[in-house]
Design a protein around this motif. Structure first.
Motif, PDB file in Angstrom:
ATOM      1  N   THR A  25       0.879  -1.174   0.000  1.00 48.12           N
ATOM      2  CA  THR A  25       0.000   0.000   0.000  1.00 48.12           C
ATOM      3  C   THR A  25       0.912   1.218   0.000  1.00 48.12           C
ATOM      4  O   THR A  25       1.774   1.342   0.885  1.00 48.12           O
ATOM      5  CB  THR A  25      -0.909   0.027   1.251  1.00 48.12           C
ATOM      6  OG1 THR A  25      -1.689  -1.167   1.302  1.00 48.12           O
ATOM      7  CG2 THR A  25      -1.823   1.249   1.228  1.00 48.12           C
ATOM      8  N   CYS A  26       0.769   2.078  -1.026  1.00 49.69           N
ATOM      9  CA  CYS A  26       1.674   3.237  -1.146  1.00 49.69           C
ATOM     10  C   CYS A  26       0.845   4.426  -1.587  1.00 49.69           C
ATOM     11  O   CYS A  26       0.711   4.718  -2.772  1.00 49.69           O
ATOM     12  CB  CYS A  26       2.772   2.906  -2.163  1.00 49.69           C
ATOM     13  SG  CYS A  26       4.041   4.176  -2.303  1.00 49.69           S
ATOM     14  N   THR A  27       0.210   5.080  -0.597  1.00 55.52           N
ATOM     15  CA  THR A  27      -0.731   6.163  -0.941  1.00 55.52           C
ATOM     16  C   THR A  27      -0.030   7.509  -0.834  1.00 55.52           C
ATOM     17  O   THR A  27       1.047   7.629  -0.230  1.00 55.52           O
ATOM     18  CB  THR A  27      -1.969   6.127  -0.013  1.00 55.52           C
ATOM     19  OG1 THR A  27      -1.514   6.287   1.328  1.00 55.52           O
ATOM     20  CG2 THR A  27      -2.730   4.837  -0.178  1.00 55.52           C
ATOM     21  N   TYR A  28      -0.655   8.492  -1.418  1.00 56.41           N
ATOM     22  CA  TYR A  28      -0.044   9.785  -1.698  1.00 56.41           C
ATOM     23  C   TYR A  28       0.634  10.433  -0.474  1.00 56.41           C
ATOM     24  O   TYR A  28       0.011  10.629   0.568  1.00 56.41           O
ATOM     25  CB  TYR A  28      -1.122  10.732  -2.231  1.00 56.41           C
ATOM     26  CG  TYR A  28      -0.605  11.994  -2.880  1.00 56.41           C
ATOM     27  CD1 TYR A  28      -1.252  13.209  -2.694  1.00 56.41           C
ATOM     28  CD2 TYR A  28       0.520  11.983  -3.683  1.00 56.41           C
ATOM     29  CE1 TYR A  28      -0.792  14.368  -3.284  1.00 56.41           C
ATOM     30  CE2 TYR A  28       1.000  13.131  -4.284  1.00 56.41           C
ATOM     31  CZ  TYR A  28       0.331  14.325  -4.098  1.00 56.41           C
ATOM     32  OH  TYR A  28       0.791  15.473  -4.694  1.00 56.41           O
ATOM     33  N   LEU A  29       1.934  10.678  -0.624  1.00 54.04           N
ATOM     34  CA  LEU A  29       2.764  11.441   0.343  1.00 54.04           C
ATOM     35  C   LEU A  29       2.977  10.727   1.675  1.00 54.04           C
ATOM     36  O   LEU A  29       3.448  11.336   2.635  1.00 54.04           O
ATOM     37  CB  LEU A  29       2.165  12.846   0.548  1.00 54.04           C
ATOM     38  CG  LEU A  29       2.073  13.709  -0.729  1.00 54.04           C
ATOM     39  CD1 LEU A  29       1.434  15.059  -0.404  1.00 54.04           C
ATOM     40  CD2 LEU A  29       3.444  13.896  -1.384  1.00 54.04           C
ATOM     41  N   SER A  30       2.649   9.454   1.747  1.00 57.88           N
ATOM     42  CA  SER A  30       3.010   8.694   2.966  1.00 57.88           C
ATOM     43  C   SER A  30       4.528   8.522   2.996  1.00 57.88           C
ATOM     44  O   SER A  30       5.206   8.713   1.967  1.00 57.88           O
ATOM     45  CB  SER A  30       2.349   7.317   2.912  1.00 57.88           C
ATOM     46  OG  SER A  30       2.959   6.555   1.886  1.00 57.88           O
ATOM     47  N   GLN A 159      -2.213  20.676   3.346  1.00 56.29           N
ATOM     48  CA  GLN A 159      -1.381  20.429   4.542  1.00 56.29           C
ATOM     49  C   GLN A 159      -0.405  19.281   4.269  1.00 56.29           C
ATOM     50  O   GLN A 159       0.787  19.371   4.565  1.00 56.29           O
ATOM     51  CB  GLN A 159      -2.317  20.061   5.691  1.00 56.29           C
ATOM     52  CG  GLN A 159      -1.690  20.057   7.067  1.00 56.29           C
ATOM     53  CD  GLN A 159      -2.728  19.623   8.120  1.00 56.29           C
ATOM     54  OE1 GLN A 159      -3.942  19.713   7.890  1.00 56.29           O
ATOM     55  NE2 GLN A 159      -2.246  19.152   9.239  1.00 56.29           N
ATOM     56  N   ALA A 160      -0.896  18.220   3.645  1.00 59.71           N
ATOM     57  CA  ALA A 160      -0.025  17.055   3.348  1.00 59.71           C
ATOM     58  C   ALA A 160       1.089  17.458   2.393  1.00 59.71           C
ATOM     59  O   ALA A 160       2.248  17.069   2.552  1.00 59.71           O
ATOM     60  CB  ALA A 160      -0.861  15.931   2.752  1.00 59.71           C
ATOM     61  N   LEU A 161       0.761  18.303   1.412  1.00 60.19           N
ATOM     62  CA  LEU A 161       1.780  18.766   0.463  1.00 60.19           C
ATOM     63  C   LEU A 161       2.841  19.594   1.179  1.00 60.19           C
ATOM     64  O   LEU A 161       4.046  19.386   1.017  1.00 60.19           O
ATOM     65  CB  LEU A 161       1.127  19.594  -0.659  1.00 60.19           C
ATOM     66  CG  LEU A 161       0.402  18.797  -1.748  1.00 60.19           C
ATOM     67  CD1 LEU A 161      -0.518  19.703  -2.554  1.00 60.19           C
ATOM     68  CD2 LEU A 161       1.406  18.097  -2.668  1.00 60.19           C
ATOM     69  N   ARG A 162       2.368  20.529   2.026  1.00 58.94           N
ATOM     70  CA  ARG A 162       3.329  21.378   2.758  1.00 58.94           C
ATOM     71  C   ARG A 162       4.210  20.522   3.659  1.00 58.94           C
ATOM     72  O   ARG A 162       5.427  20.672   3.685  1.00 58.94           O
ATOM     73  CB  ARG A 162       2.569  22.441   3.569  1.00 58.94           C
ATOM     74  CG  ARG A 162       2.239  23.699   2.751  1.00 58.94           C
ATOM     75  CD  ARG A 162       1.795  24.847   3.649  1.00 58.94           C
ATOM     76  NE  ARG A 162       0.426  24.614   4.137  1.00 58.94           N
ATOM     77  CZ  ARG A 162      -0.675  24.964   3.462  1.00 58.94           C
ATOM     78  NH1 ARG A 162      -0.542  25.522   2.271  1.00 58.94           N
ATOM     79  NH2 ARG A 162      -1.871  24.742   3.932  1.00 58.94           N
ATOM     80  N   GLU A 163       3.600  19.556   4.349  1.00 49.27           N
ATOM     81  CA  GLU A 163       4.390  18.701   5.254  1.00 49.27           C
ATOM     82  C   GLU A 163       5.425  17.882   4.472  1.00 49.27           C
ATOM     83  O   GLU A 163       6.467  17.527   4.980  1.00 49.27           O
ATOM     84  CB  GLU A 163       3.469  17.761   6.060  1.00 49.27           C
ATOM     85  CG  GLU A 163       2.771  18.478   7.208  1.00 49.27           C
ATOM     86  CD  GLU A 163       1.629  17.654   7.834  1.00 49.27           C
ATOM     87  OE1 GLU A 163       0.879  18.223   8.646  1.00 49.27           O
ATOM     88  OE2 GLU A 163       1.498  16.461   7.473  1.00 49.27           O
ATOM     89  N   ALA A 164       5.128  17.631   3.183  1.00 48.55           N
ATOM     90  CA  ALA A 164       6.088  16.880   2.359  1.00 48.55           C
ATOM     91  C   ALA A 164       7.093  17.823   1.688  1.00 48.55           C
ATOM     92  O   ALA A 164       7.894  17.399   0.859  1.00 48.55           O
ATOM     93  CB  ALA A 164       5.332  16.077   1.293  1.00 48.55           C
TER      94      ALA A 164
END
Ligand code: HGY
Ligand code: MN
Ligand code: MN
Length: 406
Positions: A25-30, A159-164
């Motif tokens: 399982t490889c979901t976006y920005l994990s 938020q997920a994009l910024r954290e990445a």
């Protein structure tokens, strides 16, 4: 090592990063997704490509033309996966493109176009329900409204994009203009049994089915499972169950498929009448009128069930992708490459959606399918292909790129 063996070995290598033990399982920005992006970037650099990662985490490797103003041919697919996925959905297209781009880069053969190998960061729409995030950004079809969409933990895409470490403000600048592009090519596993039944390693995609997706919430009335008489309940789960069976029945009509892939009772308890049910609906057809008629009927039935059962139902449109025809010019390029290798040419439609749909109307698109084993299963750890077929796909992709260059 045959190129095909190498492609499978690299797919195995990338499958080591997963959010779930014992599966892929490889979901976006994990963290797993970030590790795979770094590995693909390393592969592209080692292949001699000018490599960078963009503001939505697409990994791009360029074999540049001597002519700076040359148009670009994109060879691409995605590296995110569904939950408990197979190793080849998306990644086969990236890795086949990688070995071919490496062969061309090593030869130093000049091309009249830039060759961009793109590993799209998010196609499946698993974490944020927004479809095709990676390819939509490159195609200039990223919708800023998606930035507010939350994942199941309430984290927004922004938020997920910024954290990445992604620069959200740079997303609009990723858009390619029509004049920038000369063609879009994608190699992908078939995810069905047609090539397997025909005993063929590859086939040319004629069209990609249209796809409507909804998020549905049904709100009823909570109550004590032991004391509320059946005739006065407003049970959200029972209403949802009726809707699931209607989707199945209505989409069993010719030329349609309908799926409820997510179904949950967020605050469920064994002794409480469900007050809230959340579900997804995915309806597809090669024929847009057929798909849209089914969508209308499903939504009408949802409202009828809600009225009859005294619950409130609301559907949010998540995707409305029209059916897409692949370029006959590029289909013929693939057909000549396949013919050249002595194989019969088989053309077939795609029931699955692909990043290629984002480039419809922007540049000519073509896809080459590769045979799936195990009855054609996909979106499952049982997904399998052979090194031989991967090798055939690589040789055909190389020949097709050389034909485009002539
Ligand atoms: O859902 C699809 O068709 C693709 O796998 N994203
Ligand atoms: Mn998929
Ligand atoms: Mn895919």
């Amino acid at each position: 090592m045959q190129v095909g063996d190498r492609i499978l070995q690299l797919a195995d290598h990338l499958a080591q990063w997963s959010e779930t033990p014992g599966g892929l399982t490889c979901t976006y920005l994990s963290p797993a997704h970030r590790a795979v992006a770094a590995e693909i970037s390393r592969f592209m650099q080692n292949a001699g490509l000018e490599t960078h990662t963009d503001a939505v985490a697409n990994v791009i490797g360029r074999y540049a033309s001597k002519d700076e103003r040359a148009p670009t041919v994109i060879v691409a697919s995605h590296y995110d996966t569904v939950r408990n996925a197979g190793k080849y959905d998306g990644r086969l297209g990236i890795l086949t493109g990688l070995v071919v781009a490496e062969q061309i880069a090593r030869s130093g053969k000049p091309l009249p176009f830039h060759l961009d190998l793109i590993a799209f960061s998010e196609e499946e729409g698993v974490r944020f329900s927004a479809p095709y995030i990676g390819s939509s950004a490159i195609a200039g079809r990223f919708e800023s409204a998606w930035l507010e969409w939350p994942d199941t933990k309430g984290i927004s895409l922004a938020q997920a994009l910024r954290e990445a470490g992604c620069d959200v403000a740079a997303i609009p600048s990723l858009a390619h203009r029509k004049s920038d592009l000369a063609a879009y090519l994608e190699i992908h596993i078939e995810q069905g049994p047609v090539l397997l039944d025909a005993d063929l390693p590859v086939g040319i995609v004629t069209a990609i089915a249209g796809n409507s997706r909804f998020g549905v919430t049904i709100e009823g009335t909570a109550g004590h499972a032991g004391t509320v008489p059946m005739g006065v309940r407003h049970d959200a789960a029972a209403a949802a169950a009726e809707l699931v069976l209607y989707v199945e029945r209505r989409c069993s009509a010719p030329g349609l498929v309908g799926t409820v892939g997510r179904l949950s009772l967020p605050d469920g308890a064994i002794n409480v009448i469900p007050s809230r049910c959340e579900l997804s609906i995915d309806i597809r057809s090669e024929d847009d009128a057929n798909r849209l008629a089914a969508v209308d009927d499903v939504l009408a039935e949802m409202h009828e069930i809600a009225k009859r059962r005294g619950v409130r139902a609301h559907a949010t449109l998540l995707m409305d992708a029209a059916a897409v025809q692949c370029s006959s010019r590029l289909q013929d390029v693939f057909a000549r490459s396949i013919g050249q290798s002595g194989l019969p040419v088989r053309r077939l439609p795609s029931g699955a959606g692909h990043d290629a749909v984002m480039f419809d109307g922007i540049t000519d698109i073509a896809m080459l399918f590769v045979r799936c084993g195990n009855g054609g299963v996909s979106h499952s750890p049982l997904e399998t292909i052979t090194a031989h077929d991967a090798d055939v796909a690589a040789r055909i992709l190389l020949d097709a790129i050389e034909r485009l260059a002539r």
